[in-house]
Design an enzyme around this catalytic site. Sequence first.
Site, mmCIF file in Angstrom:
data_model
loop_
_atom_site.group_PDB
_atom_site.id
_atom_site.type_symbol
_atom_site.label_atom_id
_atom_site.label_comp_id
_atom_site.label_asym_id
_atom_site.label_seq_id
_atom_site.Cartn_x
_atom_site.Cartn_y
_atom_site.Cartn_z
ATOM 1 N N HIS A 76 0.828 -1.207 0.000
ATOM 2 C CA HIS A 76 0.000 0.000 0.000
ATOM 3 C C HIS A 76 0.863 1.258 0.000
ATOM 4 O O HIS A 76 0.680 2.162 -0.824
ATOM 5 C CB HIS A 76 -0.908 -0.008 1.236
ATOM 6 C CG HIS A 76 -1.812 1.182 1.340
ATOM 7 N ND1 HIS A 76 -3.103 1.187 0.871
ATOM 8 C CD2 HIS A 76 -1.613 2.427 1.857
ATOM 9 C CE1 HIS A 76 -3.652 2.369 1.085
ATOM 10 N NE2 HIS A 76 -2.765 3.145 1.682
ATOM 11 N N GLU A 77 1.799 1.313 0.922
ATOM 12 C CA GLU A 77 2.651 2.506 1.023
ATOM 13 C C GLU A 77 3.587 2.616 -0.181
ATOM 14 O O GLU A 77 3.920 3.722 -0.608
ATOM 15 C CB GLU A 77 3.455 2.477 2.330
ATOM 16 C CG GLU A 77 2.607 2.430 3.594
ATOM 17 C CD GLU A 77 1.618 3.577 3.688
ATOM 18 O OE1 GLU A 77 1.859 4.654 3.091
ATOM 19 O OE2 GLU A 77 0.574 3.407 4.351
ATOM 20 N N HIS A 100 1.865 4.582 -2.846
ATOM 21 C CA HIS A 100 1.987 6.031 -2.616
ATOM 22 C C HIS A 100 3.380 6.518 -3.019
ATOM 23 O O HIS A 100 3.532 7.539 -3.703
ATOM 24 C CB HIS A 100 1.755 6.357 -1.131
ATOM 25 C CG HIS A 100 0.342 6.156 -0.672
ATOM 26 N ND1 HIS A 100 -0.748 6.598 -1.373
ATOM 27 C CD2 HIS A 100 -0.147 5.569 0.459
ATOM 28 C CE1 HIS A 100 -1.855 6.302 -0.707
ATOM 29 N NE2 HIS A 100 -1.515 5.662 0.394
#
Length: 379
Positions: free
Chosen positions: A33-34, A37
């Site tokens: 997920h990170e 980003h």
Amino acid sequence: MSEFLTTFFSFDNFLIATILPFLFVLTVVVFVHEMGHYLVGRWCGIGVREFSVGFGPELFGFNDRRGTRWKLSAIPLGGYVKFVGDMAVTSDPTSQESASLTEAERKTAFHVQPIWKRAATVVAGPLFNFLLTIAVFAVMFSIYGRAVIEPTVAETRPGSPAEAAGFLPGDRFVSVDGTKVSTFADVQRLVSGRAGDSIVFVMARGDDKVTLTAVPESIEQTDALGNTMRVGAIGVVNTPEYAERRHVIYNPVEATGQAIIETGHIIVRTGQFLKRFAMGREDRCQLGGPVRIADMAGKAAAMGFEWLVQLVAMLSVGIGILNLLPIPPLDGGHLMFYGAEAVMRRPVSERVMEMVYRVGMFAVLSFMLFVFWNDLFGC
């Protein structure tokens, strides 16, 4: 000493059997997920100060050549990417904190970027979660294929909605509420999340087609990991003796296509569940938090690594969906602000953003307490 080591490293040991699988599952999902980003942010020219898996005190880390601090933190219940200038949700290009940035930092600061770059960076986290799920399913389908059961009726349970609706042995499902089906799993998917709803079934009966209407009842069902859940069912039995079973093998392209379809089904079912839960039509015990995830991770690990990887896929798509909810401080909350900014042609006022952010934070914390309570005392 040898007895102690044997006990400690045995699979029955709580640390090895539960905590390590839990950390593996959560770390993979959070990292992906990170990383979404991070990668899209870097592609958009945004500077990154920190990349952390976990919250709280840093356990260990290192700085890369761009000056980004990569670290593992003590509380493994999430993570974050801290961009240059990304001080708070209410940050804007004219704030005092922003003024303290150097000229070089201002060029790469997150909050001074065009809306599309900020939105792309934010949505990349959930998007990468979905891509992880697709990748896992694609690999699993390529390696193991899939067992398929034909959508036929062997018998109906006495007193069930199916018996009341007129289903007969030998009937074959053609469509469920207008959606064509080709496997018995398709029927279960379309029925399981709709307990109490009136559903129209088109059935092939010999050379004819008949239309039947049934209302699924809510029943308890235990999944492969031992979790008890309530699902909708009409009482149709498809026994191994009667059902026609086949094993489908996919090439990599077909497996990827099936993985995308399966991930889409999960997203739809999850959205359906959240909608029904908000309306009070789902059992609150269906929602669990870290304790339940740890228990599931331990059980999955005991069944084999492929089960643990499948749990990663399921949790990843769930995290992706939750993060897209329009609630600050979730990713969906930021996207909501960017949407308002695009419509108004100016940022939302700091006062409004701060107020909405506080309400959203309260909602998120309340939800976390709710699932913790379910884990420990409520269910």
